[in-house]
Design an enzyme around this catalytic site. Structure first.
Site, mmCIF file in Angstrom:
data_model
loop_
_atom_site.group_PDB
_atom_site.id
_atom_site.type_symbol
_atom_site.label_atom_id
_atom_site.label_comp_id
_atom_site.label_asym_id
_atom_site.label_seq_id
_atom_site.Cartn_x
_atom_site.Cartn_y
_atom_site.Cartn_z
ATOM 1 C CB THR A 230 -0.947 0.008 1.225
ATOM 2 O OG1 THR A 230 -1.805 -1.130 1.129
ATOM 3 C CG2 THR A 230 -1.810 1.261 1.251
ATOM 4 C CG PHE A 232 0.148 4.577 3.734
ATOM 5 C CD1 PHE A 232 -1.056 4.627 4.425
ATOM 6 C CD2 PHE A 232 0.735 3.343 3.536
ATOM 7 C CE1 PHE A 232 -1.661 3.468 4.911
ATOM 8 C CE2 PHE A 232 0.142 2.179 4.019
ATOM 9 C CZ PHE A 232 -1.059 2.246 4.704
HETATM 10 O O1 LIG Z 1 -7.639 0.101 7.964
HETATM 11 C C1 LIG Z 1 -6.404 0.248 8.047
HETATM 12 O O2 LIG Z 1 -5.692 -0.384 8.842
HETATM 13 C C2 LIG Z 1 -5.746 1.222 7.171
HETATM 14 O O3 LIG Z 1 -4.750 1.775 7.514
HETATM 15 C C3 LIG Z 1 -6.292 1.358 5.786
HETATM 16 C C4 LIG Z 1 -5.798 0.205 4.971
HETATM 17 C C5 LIG Z 1 -6.582 -0.913 4.786
HETATM 18 C C6 LIG Z 1 -6.102 -1.978 4.049
HETATM 19 C C7 LIG Z 1 -4.820 -1.929 3.511
HETATM 20 C C8 LIG Z 1 -4.040 -0.813 3.716
HETATM 21 C C9 LIG Z 1 -4.519 0.275 4.445
#
Ligand SMILES: O=C(O)C(=O)Cc1ccccc1
Length: 348
Positions: A230, A232
């Site tokens: 992911t 960010f």
């Molecule tokens: O819900 C979380 O923990 C988040 O940070 C959002 C997310 C959800 C799934 C993958 C990456 C980030």
């Protein structure tokens, strides 16, 4: 690691300097992991929209994220700003407001995932608020299936998590034959099943969330692909000053007139200058969803109007990037630079 803070590099960060002046700099004694590992009773209460008191109570660099302790966004905040205090928020808007009101120094926003694709709602948030992208981090997300102690896989009728997490674990969840329920964040799902002592529900969340909320890990690494990364974004009140002595990326958003080849022409401003694009995303233009044109013979025609979000590999300090954007401005109906920031070159 890409960071706009603490690295002491050439990218002078106006807002970090402000933060230092106001005594908001991170202290080195306690890490985010320390905060996250406290038992859930003593965990920080998530900020809500009514927390406008401005009570910045310490001297640590504060990074707001949406979710509860144990969420992946908290881990991303710690990767970008290793000794920061990660501040949980109920909603993204709260996290963004917290930056705007000087309650925190940064907000973290998950923007795209290698399996689930773009997080569209978060693209829209980038335009709704006036924050600047000052950094990015790539984080390898490893999902676990969690349940209350004693609950077995066969007992599960439903599984709760963030919609991206559910999508990333589609194969495992389909095999289990459970109902998928979307909630705001993965750690929130873990907290919910623990708080309600649910015996027929599980959560997809991190192993840290299992530890924090006292849950068992029924399965590890349940994402469809082991490479589940992911990306960010780190957002701040002020942009950083871009440099050209290390790899930078720039994120922009623009809209175009209707007509054949307009997007081709827009992308050509980068191709002509050998600027590599890393991402393109289109979103409906929410405040102006339709474009009405009159082609004479057929009367007024309605077209959908789009915003194009583009990331390219160049710093706004480079002449190449400046010329490309000057060129794009000649025919874009709207153009905004969302940020120019160091690329995350680390292994996720
Ligand atoms: O819900 C979380 O923990 C988040 O940070 C959002 C997310 C959800 C799934 C993958 C990456 C980030």
């Amino acid at each position: 690691m890409a960071s706009d803070h603490g690295g002491g590099g050439a990218a002078a960060d106006a807002s970090v300097n402000n933060a230092v002046g106001l005594g908001l700099r991170a202290s080195l004694e306690e890490t985010t992991a320390d905060v996250a590992c406290k038992d859930s009773q003593s965990l920080p209460r998530p900020l809500s929209i009514s927390d406008a008191s401005g009570s910045v109570n310490g001297s640590r660099f504060r990074v707001a994220y949406q979710g509860l302790p144990g969420a992946y966004s908290e881990a991303a905040a710690a990767k970008a700003y290793p000794n920061c205090e990660a501040v949980p928020c109920e909603q993204f808007d709260t996290a963004f407001d917290a930056v705007e009101r000087w309650l925190v120094d940064r907000a973290v926003l998950p923007i795209e995932n290698s399996l689930g694709g773009s997080i569209h709602r978060n693209y829209d948030l980038l335009l709704r608020h006036n924050l600047h992208i000052v950094g990015e981090v790539k984080y390898a997300v490893r999902h676990c299936l969690l349940a209350n102690p004693g609950v077995k896989k066969e007992d599960l009728k439903r599984v709760l998590s963030h919609p991206q997490a559910l999508a990333q674990c589609e194969t495992t969840l389909a095999k289990l034959g459970v109902v998928r329920e979307s909630v705001d964040d993965t750690a929130g799902a873990a907290n919910f099943i623990a708080a309600h002592k649910l015996q027929d529900a599980g959560a997809v969340a991190s192993s840290l969330a299992a530890e924090i909320y006292g849950l068992d890990i029924l399965a590890r690494d349940i994402q469809d692909d082991s490479d589940n990364i992911t990306r960010f974004l780190m957002l701040a009140r002020e942009p950083i000053i871009p440099v050209i002595d290390r790899p930078f990326k720039t994120s922009i958003v623009f809209s175009l007139e209707e007509g054949p080849g307009v997007l081709f022409k827009a992308l050509a401003v980068f191709a002509l200058r050998d600027i590599n694009l890393t991402k393109i995303e289109s979103r409906p233009r929410k405040n102006k969803p339709l474009r009405i044109t009159d082609d004479g013979s057929n009367g007024p025609l309605k077209y959908f109007d789009y915003l194009f979000y583009v990331d390219f590999e160049a710093s706004m300090a480079s002449h190449n990037a400046q010329n490309a954007l000057r060129h794009l401005k000649e025919f874009a109906t709207f153009l905004k630079v969302l940020g120019s920031y160091p690329r995350d070159m680390s292994e996720a």
